[in-house]
Design a protein around this motif. Structure first.
Motif, PDB file in Angstrom:
ATOM      1  N   GLN A   9      25.708  19.683  38.997  1.00  0.00           N
ATOM      2  CA  GLN A   9      25.272  18.832  40.094  1.00  0.00           C
ATOM      3  C   GLN A   9      23.756  18.663  40.048  1.00  0.00           C
ATOM      4  O   GLN A   9      23.238  17.564  40.220  1.00  0.00           O
ATOM      5  N   LEU A  10      23.057  19.767  39.843  1.00  0.00           N
ATOM      6  CA  LEU A  10      21.595  19.758  39.765  1.00  0.00           C
ATOM      7  C   LEU A  10      21.148  20.328  38.424  1.00  0.00           C
ATOM      8  O   LEU A  10      21.698  21.330  37.961  1.00  0.00           O
ATOM      9  N   VAL A  32      22.733  23.930  38.408  1.00  0.00           N
ATOM     10  CA  VAL A  32      23.697  24.339  39.431  1.00  0.00           C
ATOM     11  C   VAL A  32      24.953  23.497  39.278  1.00  0.00           C
ATOM     12  O   VAL A  32      24.887  22.258  39.318  1.00  0.00           O
ATOM     13  N   ASP A  34      29.461  23.570  40.166  1.00  0.00           N
ATOM     14  CA  ASP A  34      30.333  23.696  41.336  1.00  0.00           C
ATOM     15  C   ASP A  34      30.409  25.177  41.689  1.00  0.00           C
ATOM     16  O   ASP A  34      31.360  25.873  41.309  1.00  0.00           O
ATOM     17  N   PHE A  67      20.062  14.893  39.560  1.00  0.00           N
ATOM     18  CA  PHE A  67      21.201  15.100  40.459  1.00  0.00           C
ATOM     19  C   PHE A  67      22.350  14.235  39.979  1.00  0.00           C
ATOM     20  O   PHE A  67      22.224  13.016  39.880  1.00  0.00           O
ATOM     21  N   ILE A  85      22.464  15.120  48.738  1.00  0.00           N
ATOM     22  CA  ILE A  85      21.778  16.406  48.802  1.00  0.00           C
ATOM     23  C   ILE A  85      21.480  16.721  50.256  1.00  0.00           C
ATOM     24  O   ILE A  85      20.657  16.062  50.896  1.00  0.00           O
ATOM     25  N   LYS A 159      27.100  16.608  48.455  1.00  0.00           N
ATOM     26  CA  LYS A 159      27.685  17.194  47.249  1.00  0.00           C
ATOM     27  C   LYS A 159      27.035  18.536  46.944  1.00  0.00           C
ATOM     28  O   LYS A 159      27.635  19.412  46.332  1.00  0.00           O
ATOM     29  N   VAL A 160      25.757  18.647  47.339  1.00  0.00           N
ATOM     30  CA  VAL A 160      25.000  19.897  47.197  1.00  0.00           C
ATOM     31  C   VAL A 160      24.374  20.209  48.541  1.00  0.00           C
ATOM     32  O   VAL A 160      23.797  19.323  49.185  1.00  0.00           O
ATOM     33  N   HIS A 186      32.035  26.121  50.663  1.00  0.00           N
ATOM     34  CA  HIS A 186      32.160  25.878  49.219  1.00  0.00           C
ATOM     35  C   HIS A 186      33.621  25.713  48.805  1.00  0.00           C
ATOM     36  O   HIS A 186      33.966  24.800  48.048  1.00  0.00           O
ATOM     37  N   ALA A 192      28.713  22.265  46.337  1.00  0.00           N
ATOM     38  CA  ALA A 192      27.872  23.230  45.635  1.00  0.00           C
ATOM     39  C   ALA A 192      26.779  23.691  46.593  1.00  0.00           C
ATOM     40  O   ALA A 192      26.246  22.895  47.367  1.00  0.00           O
TER      41      ALA A 192
END
Length: 238
Positions: A9-10, A32, A34, A67, A85, A159-160, A186, A192
């Motif tokens: 994700q990141l 980072v 999931d 991202f 985010i 998503k994060v 989570h 995430a």
């Protein structure tokens, strides 16, 4: 899970940032997926600076933040929030003059799903807020305020989720509650989580992977289960 199998994700590369020309973060590299990714370190290690930089509240001095595969290093905070985010700061996470419901509704301005549907999900996650919806956020206890701040970020359907010291200053009861909720968010929402936390023992109980920050540098980045007590103490300069 191997890095090759993990959908990141990141992705952070050679990240430098700080305040007023003073470099706090000194070339961080990490990704980072999931997972729950804990950022540990003593006071002054750079945890808050890192999360604020990832949320795009602090400009990068160098490096990149990607991202979901796209470079977001220069985007303003509202754009990264719109892309997914979510950010919960350590303090002042609510609008004190607005009611709890109004605070949640502000978060709901981002996202496509019906706002009432998302509010219902937040209240299911934090049922204690059901009786506080008409109350001004400024009158809440510390633990209640943290619920509202977290709930408002979740209203964005992130998503994060970036959580900066979510249990700082809370009673042991609320500390235990929040770590349970972090696992639940989570697991049930597929979000995430990047968790900056001083309570290393609790964080390591919920984290998949961990990064120990020491004076703005990554002392260790590894699976949480592999971090030894001696490494943790060395990273904290104990």
């Amino acid at each position: 899970m191997s890095d090759s199998a993990r959908a990141f994700q990141l992705e952070v590369h050679a990240l430098q940032s700080g305040y007023h020309g003073v470099t706090v973060l000194k070339g961080l590299d990490f990704s980072v997926g999931d997972e729950i990714f804990a950022v540990l370190g003593a006071n002054g290690a750079g945890k808050t600076t890192l999360l604020a930089t990832l949320a795009r509240l602090i400009p990068l001095m160098a490096g990149t933040i990607r991202f979901q595969g796209e470079d977001v290093s220069r985007l303003p905070p509202y754009e990264t929030a719109g892309r997914g985010i979510g950010y919960v700061p350590q303090e002042k996470g609510t609008f004190p003059t607005l009611t709890v419901l109004e605070n949640l509704s502000v978060g709901g301005m981002i996202g496509q799903r019906p706002r009432q549907e998302r509010i219902a999900e937040v209240l299911e996650l934090f049922p204690a807020l059901k009786d506080l919806l008409r109350q001004s956020a400024g009158t809440l206890s510390g633990g209640e305020s943290r619920m509202v701040a977290c709930g408002r970020a979740l209203m964005q359907d992130p998503k994060v989720l970036l959580l900066d010291e979510p249990t700082a200053g809370l009673s042991p009861l609320y500390v235990d509650l929040f770590f349970e909720k972090i696992k639940e968010i989570h697991k049930t929402r597929g979000v995430a989580i990047v968790l900056a936390e001083q309570n290393a023992t609790k964080a390591l109980q919920v984290a998949d992977r961990v990064m120990v920050l020491s004076l703005g540098e990554a002392f260790a980045v590894k699976d949480a289960a592999e971090l030894t007590t001696s490494q943790l103490k060395e990273g904290y300069r104990i």
